[in-house]
Motif scaffolding. Structure first.
Motif, PDB file in Angstrom:
ATOM      1  N   ARG A  88      46.966  41.375  36.465  1.00 25.39           N
ATOM      2  CA  ARG A  88      46.781  41.027  37.875  1.00 25.39           C
ATOM      3  C   ARG A  88      45.844  42.014  38.553  1.00 25.39           C
ATOM      4  N   ALA A  89      45.990  43.283  38.235  1.00 24.25           N
ATOM      5  CA  ALA A  89      45.112  44.290  38.838  1.00 24.25           C
ATOM      6  C   ALA A  89      43.669  44.091  38.402  1.00 24.25           C
ATOM      7  N   ALA A  90      43.460  43.729  37.131  1.00 21.47           N
ATOM      8  CA  ALA A  90      42.103  43.570  36.610  1.00 21.47           C
ATOM      9  C   ALA A  90      41.436  42.296  37.122  1.00 21.47           C
ATOM     10  N   LEU A  91      42.141  41.171  37.022  1.00 23.40           N
ATOM     11  CA  LEU A  91      41.528  39.890  37.355  1.00 23.40           C
ATOM     12  C   LEU A  91      41.430  39.648  38.852  1.00 23.40           C
ATOM     13  N   SER A  92      42.243  40.359  39.632  1.00 25.37           N
ATOM     14  CA  SER A  92      42.164  40.201  41.089  1.00 25.37           C
ATOM     15  C   SER A  92      40.807  40.632  41.639  1.00 25.37           C
ATOM     16  N   HIS A  93      40.051  41.383  40.869  1.00 23.91           N
ATOM     17  CA  HIS A  93      38.720  41.801  41.327  1.00 23.91           C
ATOM     18  C   HIS A  93      37.791  40.609  41.525  1.00 23.91           C
ATOM     19  N   PHE A  94      38.046  39.492  40.826  1.00 21.47           N
ATOM     20  CA  PHE A  94      37.123  38.359  40.988  1.00 21.47           C
ATOM     21  C   PHE A  94      37.804  37.002  41.046  1.00 21.47           C
ATOM     22  N   GLN A  95      39.118  36.911  40.796  1.00 17.72           N
ATOM     23  CA  GLN A  95      39.803  35.618  40.866  1.00 17.72           C
ATOM     24  C   GLN A  95      41.276  35.846  41.247  1.00 17.72           C
ATOM     25  N   ASP A 150      21.583  35.208  39.874  1.00 16.18           N
ATOM     26  CA  ASP A 150      22.318  35.964  40.896  1.00 16.18           C
ATOM     27  C   ASP A 150      23.809  35.681  40.814  1.00 16.18           C
ATOM     28  N   LEU A 151      24.167  34.438  40.573  1.00 19.22           N
ATOM     29  CA  LEU A 151      25.576  34.078  40.453  1.00 19.22           C
ATOM     30  C   LEU A 151      26.215  34.781  39.259  1.00 19.22           C
ATOM     31  N   THR A 152      25.512  34.791  38.144  1.00 16.21           N
ATOM     32  CA  THR A 152      26.011  35.482  36.954  1.00 16.21           C
ATOM     33  C   THR A 152      26.115  36.978  37.205  1.00 16.21           C
ATOM     34  N   ALA A 153      25.118  37.541  37.909  1.00 18.98           N
ATOM     35  CA  ALA A 153      25.138  38.977  38.203  1.00 18.98           C
ATOM     36  C   ALA A 153      26.338  39.350  39.065  1.00 18.98           C
ATOM     37  N   MET A 154      26.705  38.475  40.005  1.00 17.01           N
ATOM     38  CA  MET A 154      27.852  38.762  40.857  1.00 17.01           C
ATOM     39  C   MET A 154      29.138  38.848  40.053  1.00 17.01           C
ATOM     40  N   VAL A 155      29.354  37.868  39.164  1.00 20.99           N
ATOM     41  CA  VAL A 155      30.602  37.886  38.400  1.00 20.99           C
ATOM     42  C   VAL A 155      30.610  39.032  37.396  1.00 20.99           C
ATOM     43  N   ILE A 156      29.456  39.391  36.862  1.00 22.76           N
ATOM     44  CA  ILE A 156      29.387  40.549  35.958  1.00 22.76           C
ATOM     45  C   ILE A 156      29.747  41.823  36.704  1.00 22.76           C
ATOM     46  N   ARG A 157      29.220  41.980  37.904  1.00 28.20           N
ATOM     47  CA  ARG A 157      29.522  43.175  38.698  1.00 28.20           C
ATOM     48  C   ARG A 157      31.027  43.270  38.974  1.00 28.20           C
ATOM     49  N   LEU A 158      31.637  42.161  39.337  1.00 23.30           N
ATOM     50  CA  LEU A 158      33.062  42.165  39.648  1.00 23.30           C
ATOM     51  C   LEU A 158      33.913  42.356  38.393  1.00 23.30           C
ATOM     52  N   ARG A 159      33.447  41.816  37.268  1.00 23.26           N
ATOM     53  CA  ARG A 159      34.179  42.018  36.007  1.00 23.26           C
ATOM     54  C   ARG A 159      34.107  43.473  35.561  1.00 23.26           C
ATOM     55  N   LYS A 160      32.991  44.114  35.791  1.00 25.63           N
ATOM     56  CA  LYS A 160      32.900  45.540  35.467  1.00 25.63           C
ATOM     57  C   LYS A 160      33.912  46.335  36.285  1.00 25.63           C
ATOM     58  N   ASP A 161      34.081  45.975  37.548  1.00 29.68           N
ATOM     59  CA  ASP A 161      35.121  46.612  38.346  1.00 29.68           C
ATOM     60  C   ASP A 161      36.497  46.304  37.770  1.00 29.68           C
ATOM     61  N   GLY A 162      36.671  45.065  37.284  1.00 28.07           N
ATOM     62  CA  GLY A 162      37.951  44.670  36.706  1.00 28.07           C
ATOM     63  C   GLY A 162      38.348  45.510  35.516  1.00 28.07           C
ATOM     64  N   ASN A 163      37.362  46.050  34.793  1.00 29.99           N
ATOM     65  CA  ASN A 163      37.678  46.950  33.675  1.00 29.99           C
ATOM     66  C   ASN A 163      38.523  48.133  34.130  1.00 29.99           C
ATOM     67  N   TRP A 164      38.378  48.515  35.405  1.00 25.51           N
ATOM     68  CA  TRP A 164      39.089  49.680  35.930  1.00 25.51           C
ATOM     69  C   TRP A 164      40.434  49.319  36.544  1.00 25.51           C
ATOM     70  N   ALA A 165      40.711  48.017  36.669  1.00 25.94           N
ATOM     71  CA  ALA A 165      42.009  47.531  37.156  1.00 25.94           C
ATOM     72  C   ALA A 165      42.460  48.257  38.416  1.00 25.94           C
ATOM     73  N   PHE A 166      43.583  48.995  38.316  1.00 26.22           N
ATOM     74  CA  PHE A 166      44.145  49.685  39.482  1.00 26.22           C
ATOM     75  C   PHE A 166      43.246  50.813  39.989  1.00 26.22           C
ATOM     76  N   LEU A 167      42.373  51.317  39.122  1.00 26.07           N
ATOM     77  CA  LEU A 167      41.696  52.568  39.422  1.00 26.07           C
ATOM     78  C   LEU A 167      40.462  52.415  40.296  1.00 26.07           C
ATOM     79  N   LYS A 168      40.088  51.166  40.595  1.00 24.73           N
ATOM     80  CA  LYS A 168      38.895  50.959  41.416  1.00 24.73           C
ATOM     81  C   LYS A 168      39.210  49.948  42.511  1.00 24.73           C
ATOM     82  N   PRO A 169      38.858  50.244  43.744  1.00 27.71           N
ATOM     83  CA  PRO A 169      39.135  49.281  44.814  1.00 27.71           C
ATOM     84  C   PRO A 169      38.308  48.014  44.645  1.00 27.71           C
ATOM     85  N   VAL A 170      38.861  46.922  45.136  1.00 24.28           N
ATOM     86  CA  VAL A 170      38.179  45.634  45.046  1.00 24.28           C
ATOM     87  C   VAL A 170      36.994  45.604  46.001  1.00 24.28           C
ATOM     88  N   ARG A 171      35.869  45.092  45.511  1.00 23.98           N
ATOM     89  CA  ARG A 171      34.706  44.876  46.393  1.00 23.98           C
ATOM     90  C   ARG A 171      34.980  43.582  47.174  1.00 23.98           C
TER      91      ARG A 171
END
Length: 442
Positions: A103-110, A194-215
């Motif tokens: 939940r912490a990881a996937l909440s970054h983009f879905q 651009d659409l692909t770049a957005m989801v890639i950026r958010l998925r990279k944040d998802g790698n950090w799960a709890f440790l990175k705030p959601v954009r």
């Protein structure tokens, strides 16, 4: 009388699992791979070592799940195949896939996706996914639209590869993303990087799960784009099927779409890895070409090539850690597993068990065409009631891509790992370093 709790690993064994199994998997990237970490894991053979660690601890605790000795987190690992099957068969209750980490990881983009939803809403969202993705059908009802898209993009990719003489991973990935955007949103999205770049950026944040705030602004903009695509869905796309599908209260259709973009990404990785193995395994390539040359289904039904994708995912799972969390205490034969306990099924351990699987470290697509390994937890798409709803669609698209690639071209590995059909295949496949030589089929 109070039930005894499950056996607990010693502190040293817990440390071995954390440092030798969980840490390398997390560093590689659970939501989107970090190429440098995959390369390091391949050079150090970390995945083979991880399987060895699990095996040695399983030998000490041959029956039942094993609790880990952690100070703040209740966590178990499943070591026996029958227990892995139990956990998957009894999901989503009492083993929910919506674990705290997921939940912490996937909440970054879905944030409202079915994978991280519990209770009645999960049923609504799962039903919508299954309807759009044709979960119960090997051939999606839009296959006549999707397969030509795949072939067109793969042939364009091959034309460029023949001109340059080689096919690196990055070129394949660019073509694969074009396929994904056209399948999900339609032809108009083919070049929407651009659409692909957005989801890639958010998925990279998802790698950090709890440790990175959601954009939150980026996520809001991304989901707004998805909502706009659904409102103006192009006929012949998954978005159009989603837009037209009946939806229960709380379905949150825009939050279900990002998972398709997420899941198709590792599917491309599995396709390129399968192609790389075929390039180095003449007998498997010959079998693949016999199927392609004799195909009468319009590349909709390609059992051997689907099996080749499954075998690529068995050897190198793109979801090595299958996570569950108990929604209530669960009684096992050896003791009680508490509520809110994380449960880990480490797929590579079961996928590479040469004690129970024939040719466990070899490329053997035939295993998926027989009942030989039925009952054993080979789970590239998970299993049970929460099996990946897009499994059949992914196999349709990836097998069509392989067919288009191998039908008229020869491949050879010019750069990357040495893959020898006479030797065990490596525990990690570093697809990022692979460059394939390409020429017309001889």
């Amino acid at each position: 009388m109070t039930s005894p709790t499950l056996p607990t690993a010693s502190a040293p064994d817990t440390a071995r699992l954390l440092l030798g199994v969980l840490l390398p998997t997390i560093v590689k990237g659970p939501i989107i791979r970090r190429p440098w970490a995959v390369g390091l894991a391949a050079r150090l053979d970390l995945d083979t070592r991880a399987v060895g660690i699990v095996r040695s601890i399983h030998a000490k605790h041959p029956a039942g799940p094993l609790m880990l000795k952690l100070p703040i987190r209740r966590q178990a690992i499943v070591l026996a195949p029958e227990d892995a099957n139990t956990v998957l068969a009894r999901s989503p209750e009492p083993f929910t896939p919506a674990s705290s980490e997921k939940r912490a990881a996937l909440s970054h983009f879905q944030p409202a996706n079915v994978l991280i939803t519990r209770g009645p809403l999960r049923t609504v969202r799962r039903a919508l996914q299954e309807q759009v993705l044709d979960t119960d059908h090997p051939v999606h009802h839009l296959a006549d639209r999707f397969v030509p898209v795949v072939e067109e993009e793969m042939l364009e990719l091959l034309a460029g590869a023949v001109r340059s003489g080689s096919l690196p991973w990055d070129d394949f990935l660019d073509a694969w993303y074009r396929v994904v955007r056209r399948v999900v949103f339609g032809d108009h999205a083919r070049d929407d990087k651009d659409l692909t770049a957005m989801v890639i950026r958010l998925r990279k944040d998802g790698n950090w799960a709890f440790l990175k705030p959601v954009r939150t602004k980026t996520r809001r903009r991304f989901l707004a784009r998805i909502t706009e695509e659904l409102a103006n869905a192009e006929p012949g796309s998954l978005a159009a099927v989603m837009a037209a599908a009946p939806k229960g209260d709380g379905a949150e259709p825009a939050d279900q779409v990002p998972q398709w973009l997420f899941a198709f990404d590792p599917a491309g990785m599995a396709t390129f890895r399968a192609l790389t193995v075929l390039a180095t395994h003449p007998e498997a390539m010959a079998a693949a070409r016999r199927e392609v040359d004799g195909d009468t289904s319009g590349r909709r039904v390609l059992p051997y090539l689907r099996a080749a994708i499954l075998e690529s995912l068995r050897l190198w799972p793109t979801t090595p850690m299958i996570l569950r969390q108990t929604t209530q205490p669960v009684q096992w034969e050896r003791g009680l597993m508490p509520a809110d306990c994380g449960v880990l099924v480490y797929a590579p351990y079961f996928h590479r068990d040469e004690r129970s699987l024939r040719s466990a470290h070899s490329f053997s697509p035939e295993r998926w065409l027989t009942e030989e390994d039925d009952g054993w937890p080979l789970v590239p798409f998970s299993d049970g009631p929460v099996v990946c709803p897009g499994k059949q669609l992914v196999l349709l698209v990836t097998s069509a891509a392989l067919a288009a690639l191998v039908a008229g071209h020869d491949f050879r590995v010019e750069e990357g790992q040495a893959l020898d059909p006479e030797r065990p295949l490596p525990g990690t496949m570093d697809n990022y370093s692979v460059r394939l030589g390409v020429s017309g089929r001889s």
